[in-house]
Motif scaffolding. Structure first.
Motif, mmCIF file in Angstrom:
data_model
loop_
_atom_site.group_PDB
_atom_site.id
_atom_site.type_symbol
_atom_site.label_atom_id
_atom_site.label_comp_id
_atom_site.label_asym_id
_atom_site.label_seq_id
_atom_site.Cartn_x
_atom_site.Cartn_y
_atom_site.Cartn_z
ATOM 1 N N LYS A 1 0.633 -1.577 0.387
ATOM 2 C CA LYS A 1 -0.045 -0.110 0.027
ATOM 3 C C LYS A 1 1.036 1.136 0.273
ATOM 4 C CE LYS A 1 -3.571 3.015 2.306
ATOM 5 N NZ LYS A 1 -4.480 2.863 3.482
ATOM 6 N N PHE B 1 2.336 2.063 -2.945
ATOM 7 C CA PHE B 1 1.058 2.506 -3.764
ATOM 8 C C PHE B 1 1.081 3.807 -3.927
ATOM 9 C CE2 PHE B 1 0.294 -2.279 -4.747
ATOM 10 C CZ PHE B 1 0.129 -2.022 -6.550
ATOM 11 N N ASP C 1 0.826 7.375 -7.434
ATOM 12 C CA ASP C 1 -0.407 7.431 -7.347
ATOM 13 C C ASP C 1 -0.997 7.761 -8.673
ATOM 14 O OD1 ASP C 1 0.551 9.776 -7.618
ATOM 15 O OD2 ASP C 1 -1.273 10.893 -6.160
ATOM 16 N N PRO D 1 -1.670 6.363 -11.768
ATOM 17 C CA PRO D 1 -2.203 4.906 -12.716
ATOM 18 C C PRO D 1 -1.924 4.284 -14.055
ATOM 19 C CG PRO D 1 -3.689 5.894 -12.313
ATOM 20 C CD PRO D 1 -2.597 6.376 -11.496
ATOM 21 N N LEU E 1 1.762 2.939 -13.719
ATOM 22 C CA LEU E 1 2.163 1.385 -13.870
ATOM 23 C C LEU E 1 1.914 0.784 -15.266
ATOM 24 C CD1 LEU E 1 0.060 0.898 -10.655
ATOM 25 C CD2 LEU E 1 2.434 0.713 -10.951
ATOM 26 N N MET F 1 -2.231 -6.588 -12.091
ATOM 27 C CA MET F 1 -1.544 -5.770 -11.303
ATOM 28 C C MET F 1 -2.679 -5.220 -10.526
ATOM 29 S SD MET F 1 0.413 -3.275 -10.564
ATOM 30 C CE MET F 1 2.702 -3.484 -10.986
ATOM 31 N N ARG G 1 -3.422 -3.815 -7.316
ATOM 32 C CA ARG G 1 -3.235 -2.209 -6.558
ATOM 33 C C ARG G 1 -5.055 -1.812 -5.957
ATOM 34 N NH1 ARG G 1 -5.058 2.182 -8.239
ATOM 35 N NH2 ARG G 1 -2.863 4.609 -7.715
ATOM 36 N N SER G 2 -5.942 -1.963 -6.072
ATOM 37 C CA SER G 2 -6.780 -1.921 -6.233
ATOM 38 C C SER G 2 -7.134 -2.826 -4.421
ATOM 39 C CB SER G 2 -8.685 -2.945 -6.754
ATOM 40 O OG SER G 2 -8.202 -2.134 -7.921
ATOM 41 N N CYS H 1 -4.676 -3.771 -2.083
ATOM 42 C CA CYS H 1 -3.420 -2.600 -1.159
ATOM 43 C C CYS H 1 -4.437 -1.547 -0.864
ATOM 44 C CB CYS H 1 -2.617 -2.975 -1.747
ATOM 45 S SG CYS H 1 -2.472 -5.165 -2.126
ATOM 46 N N THR H 2 -4.995 -0.796 -2.124
ATOM 47 C CA THR H 2 -4.747 -0.016 -1.181
ATOM 48 C C THR H 2 -6.592 0.490 -1.319
ATOM 49 O OG1 THR H 2 -6.158 0.919 -4.027
ATOM 50 C CG2 THR H 2 -4.180 2.083 -3.415
#
Length: 508
Positions: free
Chosen positions: A68, A71, A75, A77, A80, A147, A151-152, A154-155
Motif C-alpha cells: 500500500k 502504491f 499514485d 496508474p 504502472l 496488477m 493494487r485495488s 492493497c489500497t
C-alpha cells in the motif's frame, strides 16, 4: 363482525404463513442468520461483528501494508501501465522506443529532412508493432490485470474499517497488538461491501509469480512475498466460498436480497501504449517543425521588413478575430498573411517595383509585345489588388456592410443555430477572400520576379534581345538598373518564401 374476521385472519396466518412482505423478509433473514451461525468463520453473532473478523482483516492489512505504501507513493496508474509494457520489451524494442523519444527526434532534426524523419518514425512504429504478437499482448494484459486487482486490494482502506473495532489503532504501526472489540455489524456494512468489491475478484488457483517477479525486477524488492500473498488469496477465496461476509451484510442491513457486486472490468493497455508513443513522436515532430517554421518566418520578416511585427490592417485583425474564437464560431484565419501582403504592396510594389515596371514597360522597347504582356498583366493586377484589399478590410468595419451584419447576429449566436451558421458562413467567406488575395498576389509577384531575372540576364548582354534600348533606359533611370532589378528580385524571392511558408503549396 370486522373484529372477528381480523382475529381469524391473524389465526390463519399464524398456522399457514402470511403473504405479508415484511414477514417474508424476516423469515429469509432468520434463515440466513441460521446458516451464518453454522459458518466456520466466527465473524458475526447477535447482530455484532466479532473481533475475529477484525483479526482476519488486520493480518491482511499488516502483510500488505508495504505494498500500500508503495502504491501511495506512486499514485499515477498510467505510469504502472507503461512500466508493465516496458518490462515486457527486449533491449532491441527499447532501442526502437528510444529512437521515437523527443531527444532522438530533436537530434534527427539537425541532420535530416522532415520527410525523412517522418518516414523513419513510421518505420520504427511498424517495427514496434511486429513485436506485439497476439500471444505477447495477452501475456502483458494478463499481468496488468493482476496488477490492477492487487493494487485495488492493497489500497483498500483497511485502517478506516479496523479503527471502528479499536479506536486507539494507529495507521501503519504494528508494534503493539490491537485490542479489538465487537461492534454493531450494521456500522460496517458499507465498508464490507467495498472490501468484497476488491477482494472477491481474485481467480482461484491463479499464478501470481510473474507479478511478484515484476516488483522484484523493477522495484528491487517484493512488497509482499509470493508465499504470503498466496496464503492471503487462498484465505479470501475460502471466505468468499463460505459466503460469510455476504450473509453478515444481509442480516446486519436487514436486506436478504443483497448480492455482492465484484465484477472486474478489464482494461487493454497495449494499444494505448503504442498510440501514445506514436502520438508523442508525432507531436514532437510537429512541434519542432512549427518552431522551425516560425523561426524561418521570423527570419524572413526581419529580412523583408526589418521587424517581426507587421500590422497594417484596421479591421481584419487578431483582436477582432478573438470575439468569434471565444464563441467557437471560427476566426480570421489569414490575418498575418494579409498584413504581410499589404505591407509588401505599400513598401516595395508601389516603390521599387513600380519604378522598375514604369521604366521597362513604359519606356522599354521590347523585341515582341508578347514578352512584356505577362509582366504587365501581373503588375497591374498587383496595383488593382491594393484597392481591393483596402475595400476588403473596410467592409468589416463596425459601421460597414459586413461589420454591421456580424454585429447584429452576434447577440443571438448563443441562443440559436441560425445566427451561428450565418456568422460562420460570413467568416468562411472572408477567409476565402483573404486567402485568394494573398495567393493571387504572390503568383503575380512570381511572374514579375521571373521576368525581372530574364531582363537582368538580357541587360548583361552586349546587345539586348528582349529589350533593345537598354542604353537609353540607363539615362532615364533614377537608380542603376542592375542594382534596382537585383533588389526587386531578392525582395520578391524572400516574400514568396514567406508566403509559401505561411500558405504552403497554395502559392505554387
Amino acid at each position: 363482525m370486522a373484529k372477528t374476521q381480523g382475529f381469524f385472519a391473524k389465526l390463519l396466518s399464524s398456522f399457514f404463513g402470511s403473504n405479508d412482505s415484511d414477514a417474508e423478509k424476516k423469515r429469509k433473514i432468520k434463515a440466513i442468520a441460521k446458516n451464518l451461525s453454522k459458518s466456520k468463520y466466527h465473524f458475526f453473532k447477535n447482530d455484532e461483528a466479532q473481533p475475529a473478523l477484525a483479526k482476519f482483516l488486520y493480518d491482511i492489512y499488516k502483510a500488505i501494508f508495504p505494498a500500500k505504501a508503495m502504491f501511495m507513493a506512486q499514485d499515477n496508474p498510467n505510469r504502472l501501465k507503461t512500466m508493465i509494457v516496458n518490462y515486457s520489451l527486449t533491449e532491441q524494442q527499447h532501442a526502437v522506443i528510444d529512437a521515437l523519444s523527443e531527444e532522438a527526434i530533436k537530434e534527427l532534426m539537425k541532420k535530416s529532412s522532415v520527410d525523412k524523419i517522418r518516414a523513419q518514425i513510421q518505420q520504427n512504429i511498424e517495427s514496434l508493432l511486429q513485436f506485439f504478437s497476439p500471444e505477447k499482448i495477452a501475456k502483458i494484459e494478463a499481468l496488468y490485470k493482476k496488477m490492477v486487482m492487487f493494487r485495488s486490494f492493497c489500497t483498500y482502506d483497511f485502517y478506516f474499517l479496523l479503527k471502528k473495532f479499536d479506536a486507539s489503532l494507529r495507521e501503519g504501526e504494528f508494534n503493539a497488538p490491537p485490542r479489538f472489540d465487537k461492534i454493531n455489524a450494521d456500522y460496517i456494512g458499507d465498508e464490507l461491501k467495498d472490501f468484497i468489491a476488491v477482494a472477491y475478484v481474485f481467480p482461484e488457483k491463479e499464478d501470481w509469480s510473474d507479478l511478484v517477479k515484476f516488483f522484484k525486477d523493477t522495484k528491487g524488492s517484493e512488497p509482499v512475498t509470493l508465499n504470503v500473498w498466496n496464503k492471503i488469496v487462498n484465505r479470501i477465496n475460502s471466505v468468499k466460498n463460505s459466503r460469510v461476509l455476504e450473509m453478515m451484510i444481509q442480516v446486519a442491513t436487514k436486506d436478504p436480497n443483497y448480492f455482492p457486486d465484484y465484477s472486474f472490468t478489464e482494461e487493454l493497455i497495449v494499444d494505448d501504449y503504442i498510440d501514445k508513443i506514436r502520438g508523442d513522436a508525432q507531436k514532437t515532430l510537429d512541434s519542432l517543425v512549427t518552431a522551425m517554421q516560425n523561426n524561418k518566418i521570423d527570419g524572413l520578416l526581419n529580412q523583408i521588413f526589418g521587424t517581426t511585427q507587421v500590422d497594417r490592417l484596421a479591421n481584419y485583425t487578431a483582436v477582432n478575430s478573438a470575439i468569434y474564437e471565444r464563441k467557437n464560431l471560427g476566426s480570421f484565419e489569414y490575418v498575418n498573411e494579409l498584413n504581410y501582403y499589404k505591407a509588401f504592396l505599400l513598401d516595395f510594389v508601389k516603390k521599387d517595383v513600380r519604378e522598375f515596371s514604369d521604366l521597362v514597360l513604359v519606356r522599354g522597347t521590347w523585341s515582341t509585345q508578347a514578352l512584356s504582356t505577362p509582366m504587365s498583366n501581373a503588375y497591374h493586377a498587383l496595383i488593382d489588388s491594393s484597392e481591393t484589399l483596402l475595400a476588403f478590410d473596410a467592409k468589416i468595419a463596425e459601421n460597414a456592410e459586413i461589420g454591421v451584419k456580424l454585429k447584429n447576429h452576434m447577440p443571438s449566436v448563443d441562443r440559436g443555430k441560425e445566427a451561428r451558421n450565418i456568422v460562420g458562413t460570413i467568416l468562411a467567406d472572408l477567409n476565402e477572400e483573404a486567402k485568394k488575395l494573398c495567393v493571387d498576389g504572390t503568383k503575380n509577384l512570381i511572374v514579375i520576379a521571373k521576368t525581372t531575372k530574364t531582363l537582368l540576364e538580357d541587360y548583361a548582354k552586349p546587345n539586348g534581345e528582349v529589350i533593345i534600348n537598354w542604353k537609353e533606359l540607363d539615362r532615364f533611370s533614377d537608380h542603376p538598373i542592375k542594382e534596382l532589378g537585383v533588389e526587386i528580385y531578392k525582395s520578391i524571392y524572400l516574400f514568396v518564401n514567406l508566403m509559401q511558408s505561411c500558405l504552403g503549396g497554395a502559392t505554387s
